[in-house]
Motif scaffolding. Structure first.
Motif, PDB file in Angstrom:
ATOM      1  N   TYR A 274      26.050  55.115 -65.398  1.00 25.56           N
ATOM      2  CA  TYR A 274      26.633  54.919 -64.066  1.00 25.56           C
ATOM      3  C   TYR A 274      28.145  54.855 -64.199  1.00 25.56           C
ATOM      4  CZ  TYR A 274      28.549  52.311 -60.113  1.00 25.56           C
ATOM      5  OH  TYR A 274      29.334  51.906 -59.066  1.00 25.56           O
ATOM      6  N   ALA A 275      28.823  55.313 -63.165  1.00 31.92           N
ATOM      7  CA  ALA A 275      30.280  55.152 -63.089  1.00 31.92           C
ATOM      8  C   ALA A 275      30.717  55.233 -61.636  1.00 31.92           C
ATOM      9  CB  ALA A 275      30.997  56.218 -63.904  1.00 31.92           C
ATOM     10  N   ALA A 276      31.827  54.601 -61.337  1.00 24.23           N
ATOM     11  CA  ALA A 276      32.432  54.669 -60.010  1.00 24.23           C
ATOM     12  C   ALA A 276      33.926  54.881 -60.168  1.00 24.23           C
ATOM     13  CB  ALA A 276      32.162  53.391 -59.220  1.00 24.23           C
ATOM     14  N   THR A 277      34.487  55.732 -59.329  1.00 24.82           N
ATOM     15  CA  THR A 277      35.929  55.967 -59.320  1.00 24.82           C
ATOM     16  C   THR A 277      36.399  55.955 -57.866  1.00 24.82           C
ATOM     17  OG1 THR A 277      35.635  58.386 -59.232  1.00 24.82           O
ATOM     18  CG2 THR A 277      35.872  57.374 -61.418  1.00 24.82           C
ATOM     19  N   PHE A 278      37.707  55.959 -57.709  1.00 23.34           N
ATOM     20  CA  PHE A 278      38.283  55.964 -56.368  1.00 23.34           C
ATOM     21  C   PHE A 278      39.394  57.004 -56.327  1.00 23.34           C
ATOM     22  CE2 PHE A 278      40.608  54.437 -52.651  1.00 23.34           C
ATOM     23  CZ  PHE A 278      39.565  54.101 -51.805  1.00 23.34           C
ATOM     24  N   ASP A 279      39.346  57.862 -55.301  1.00 27.49           N
ATOM     25  CA  ASP A 279      40.341  58.924 -55.187  1.00 27.49           C
ATOM     26  C   ASP A 279      41.736  58.354 -54.983  1.00 27.49           C
ATOM     27  OD1 ASP A 279      38.265  60.729 -55.328  1.00 27.49           O
ATOM     28  OD2 ASP A 279      38.189  61.085 -53.162  1.00 27.49           O
ATOM     29  N   GLY A 280      42.704  58.978 -55.660  1.00 29.10           N
ATOM     30  CA  GLY A 280      44.096  58.660 -55.400  1.00 29.10           C
ATOM     31  C   GLY A 280      44.672  59.629 -54.394  1.00 29.10           C
ATOM     32  N   PRO A 281      45.918  59.464 -53.991  1.00 28.08           N
ATOM     33  CA  PRO A 281      46.544  60.397 -53.042  1.00 28.08           C
ATOM     34  C   PRO A 281      46.513  61.823 -53.584  1.00 28.08           C
ATOM     35  CG  PRO A 281      47.891  58.437 -53.337  1.00 28.08           C
ATOM     36  CD  PRO A 281      46.827  58.378 -54.387  1.00 28.08           C
ATOM     37  N   GLY A 282      45.755  62.679 -52.937  1.00 29.74           N
ATOM     38  CA  GLY A 282      45.665  64.066 -53.371  1.00 29.74           C
ATOM     39  C   GLY A 282      44.980  64.248 -54.711  1.00 29.74           C
ATOM     40  N   ARG A 319      33.630  72.565 -51.393  1.00 35.36           N
ATOM     41  CA  ARG A 319      34.427  73.258 -52.423  1.00 35.36           C
ATOM     42  C   ARG A 319      34.879  72.286 -53.502  1.00 35.36           C
ATOM     43  NH1 ARG A 319      36.473  76.754 -48.158  1.00 35.36           N
ATOM     44  NH2 ARG A 319      37.944  75.133 -47.564  1.00 35.36           N
ATOM     45  N   ALA A 320      35.296  71.094 -53.093  1.00 38.28           N
ATOM     46  CA  ALA A 320      35.760  70.098 -54.065  1.00 38.28           C
ATOM     47  C   ALA A 320      34.621  69.663 -54.985  1.00 38.28           C
ATOM     48  CB  ALA A 320      36.343  68.891 -53.321  1.00 38.28           C
ATOM     49  N   GLU A 321      33.429  69.473 -54.429  1.00 35.41           N
ATOM     50  CA  GLU A 321      32.303  69.082 -55.280  1.00 35.41           C
ATOM     51  C   GLU A 321      31.916  70.212 -56.222  1.00 35.41           C
ATOM     52  OE1 GLU A 321      28.074  66.706 -55.102  1.00 35.41           O
ATOM     53  OE2 GLU A 321      28.719  67.787 -53.299  1.00 35.41           O
ATOM     54  N   LEU A 400      25.088  62.367 -57.669  1.00 37.61           N
ATOM     55  CA  LEU A 400      26.477  62.185 -57.238  1.00 37.61           C
ATOM     56  C   LEU A 400      26.533  61.702 -55.796  1.00 37.61           C
ATOM     57  CD1 LEU A 400      28.111  65.448 -58.655  1.00 37.61           C
ATOM     58  CD2 LEU A 400      28.072  63.173 -59.696  1.00 37.61           C
ATOM     59  N   ALA A 401      27.528  60.875 -55.497  1.00 35.44           N
ATOM     60  CA  ALA A 401      27.693  60.373 -54.131  1.00 35.44           C
ATOM     61  C   ALA A 401      29.164  60.107 -53.866  1.00 35.44           C
ATOM     62  CB  ALA A 401      26.883  59.094 -53.923  1.00 35.44           C
ATOM     63  N   ARG A 402      29.585  60.431 -52.655  1.00 33.39           N
ATOM     64  CA  ARG A 402      30.960  60.154 -52.229  1.00 33.39           C
ATOM     65  C   ARG A 402      30.926  59.395 -50.908  1.00 33.39           C
ATOM     66  NH1 ARG A 402      33.174  66.240 -52.341  1.00 33.39           N
ATOM     67  NH2 ARG A 402      31.086  66.467 -51.456  1.00 33.39           N
ATOM     68  N   GLY A 403      31.741  58.356 -50.818  1.00 29.73           N
ATOM     69  CA  GLY A 403      31.828  57.578 -49.597  1.00 29.73           C
ATOM     70  C   GLY A 403      33.156  57.795 -48.900  1.00 29.73           C
ATOM     71  N   ARG A 404      33.115  57.679 -47.592  1.00 33.37           N
ATOM     72  CA  ARG A 404      34.330  57.851 -46.798  1.00 33.37           C
ATOM     73  C   ARG A 404      35.427  56.904 -47.283  1.00 33.37           C
ATOM     74  NH1 ARG A 404      34.811  60.050 -41.838  1.00 33.37           N
ATOM     75  NH2 ARG A 404      32.537  60.021 -41.607  1.00 33.37           N
ATOM     76  N   GLY A 405      36.623  57.435 -47.447  1.00 36.85           N
ATOM     77  CA  GLY A 405      37.743  56.623 -47.882  1.00 36.85           C
ATOM     78  C   GLY A 405      38.082  56.762 -49.352  1.00 36.85           C
ATOM     79  N   GLY A 406      37.283  57.543 -50.104  1.00 32.57           N
ATOM     80  CA  GLY A 406      37.638  57.789 -51.497  1.00 32.57           C
ATOM     81  C   GLY A 406      36.682  57.273 -52.538  1.00 32.57           C
TER      82      GLY A 406
END
Length: 417
Positions: A274-282, A319-321, A400-406
């Motif tokens: 398992y891992a979790a990350t958070f998107d940075g600006p761009g 496209r990003a995924e 894989l999963a992405r949540g709103r906000g990064g």
């Protein structure tokens, strides 16, 4: 990631686990099937649960389709005392939790005190209950608002009601990270198993199919306005126009592998990484979550046999995924599937339902299909599974999963040893 934790009072120390964490029970409430086996059979048939909304009159809204859990009559599943104090999302959660416990063969009454707990994910809480009480407030006055409004709306209510109903007094909590929540909750539960908990109920269920919830979904953006249920949600397709909202999800029973073997429990699979990350600006970081999860599981990219994609159904996000998958596995380097194409995106319930699909896939050695999308767009170079695949060896699956906000989360499921 927002978390709330409800720690048990002083309890006997539990010995840390030295073995893997396994899944011994699964409970499902989904738009294409109520109950885990019924849902899984529908998935393998490619049967969609996306249809015209019936839970309220949506004729005046720009979006009028969703994934509703079929045939769920509240009074058939829960006693009347619980119906007065719960929202639909909690009722679905209680039914899924009971199914998971029954499936695992676990009786919480047989466990030591404080050795079993609950960690769930939620995004909306009890939206429908809250709407009803607000209507009472503004149309009749505060004296008509139910006392249960004080907690029935809360995003931690599913954890609380499950723990109360089954006498689970161990460490419990709730995770709020939108679509990624279902995986994040399982990771928190796995951490408790590693600390010595005997049993954890975990996963995510969400429901917000009411006018108030629908207003929030519409305000959030990203919904497809296509009226044909079969063409509205097309992950990775050139024609993709957005996603469809659904309700439901999956809950699991997690145990230490050695303890599960000792009691002769049937095992679906191992939560290996398992891992979790958070998107940075761009800076999207889904690829980092995937790589860290693989490292946590101790597997190489070429050992992953299928990916259960987040599958946003929006061109830029798809496209990003696809780019992240290409970076890890190479172009079309691994089979990719999105069974959520049959349910819609279920907020916190979506990733947990994908995790359930991954567990059933490694159990049955089959890859379920993605429906709607005939072929991926040229700028999404993924080996998209559109017809059920059999006759292949499935050792490890990546979800894989992405949540709103990064929010980004990834989990590796391994077939039982």
């Amino acid at each position: 990631m927002s978390t709330a934790t409800m720690e048990a009072p002083a309890a006997p120390a539990l010995a840390p686990s030295t073995t893997a964490t396994v899944v011994t029970g699964i409970g499902v409430a989904a738009p294409n099937g109520l109950g885990a086996e019924a849902w899984w059979a529908a998935v393998l048939r490619g049967e969609s649960g996306i249809r015209r909304l019936t839970r309220f009159d949506a004729s005046g809204y720009p979006v009028r389709i969703a994934g509703e859990v079929p045939g769920f009559l509240d009074e058939e599943h829960l006693p009347s005392r619980l119906l007065t104090q719960t929202d639909r999302v909690t009722r679905l959660s209680l039914v899924a939790a009971k199914e998971a416990l029954d499936d695992s063969g676990t009786d919480p009454a047989d466990l030591p005190a404080y050795s079993a707990g609950v960690v769930t994910a939620s995004s909306a809480g009890g939206f429908e209950f809250g709407q009803r009480e607000l209507q009472e407030l503004w149309s009749k006055g505060g004296q008509y608002v139910s006392a249960y409004q004080s907690f029935a709306w809360f995003y931690a209510v599913n954890t609380g009601q499950i723990s109360i109903r089954h006498g689970l007094r161990g460490s419990s909590g709730v995770v709020v990270s939108e679509q990624a929540g279902g995986l994040d909750a399982v990771a928190h539960a796995r951490r408790q198993i590693r600390k010595g908990a005997r049993v954890m109920i975990t996963g995510g269920v969400d429901s917000g199919l009411c006018p108030w919830g629908w207003a929030a979904h519409l305000a959030g953006g990203g919904l497809s306005t296509v009226e044909d249920p079969a063409a509205a949600y097309l992950p990775f397709a050139a024609e993709a126009t957005g996603h469809v909202v659904g309700e439901g999800g999956a809950l699991f029973v997690l145990e230490d592998a050695a303890a599960a073997r000792a009691r002769g429990a049937a095992v679906y699979g191992t939560i290996a990484g398992y891992a979790a990350t958070f998107d940075g600006p761009g800076t999207p970081r889904l690829v980092d979550a995937a790589r860290i999860a693989l490292a946590d599981a101790g597997v190489r990219p070429d050992e992953i046999d299928v990916v259960f994609a987040d599958a946003a159904g929006e061109r830029d996000a798809d496209r990003a995924e696809a780019a992240a998958l290409t970076e890890v596995f190479g172009a079309c380097g691994v089979p990719v599937t999105a069974p959520k194409s049959m349910t819609g995106r279920l907020l916190a319930g979506g990733a947990s339902l994908d995790l359930a699909a991954a567990l059933f896939a490694v159990r049955d050695q089959v890859i379920p299909p993605t429906t709607g999308t005939a072929r991926p767009a040229d700028d999404c170079p993924v080996d998209l599974v559109t017809v059920t695949r059999t006759g292949i060896r499935l050792r490890h699956a990546l979800v894989l999963a992405r949540g709103r906000g990064g929010f980004n989360s990834a989990a590796v499921v391994s077939a039982p040893a």
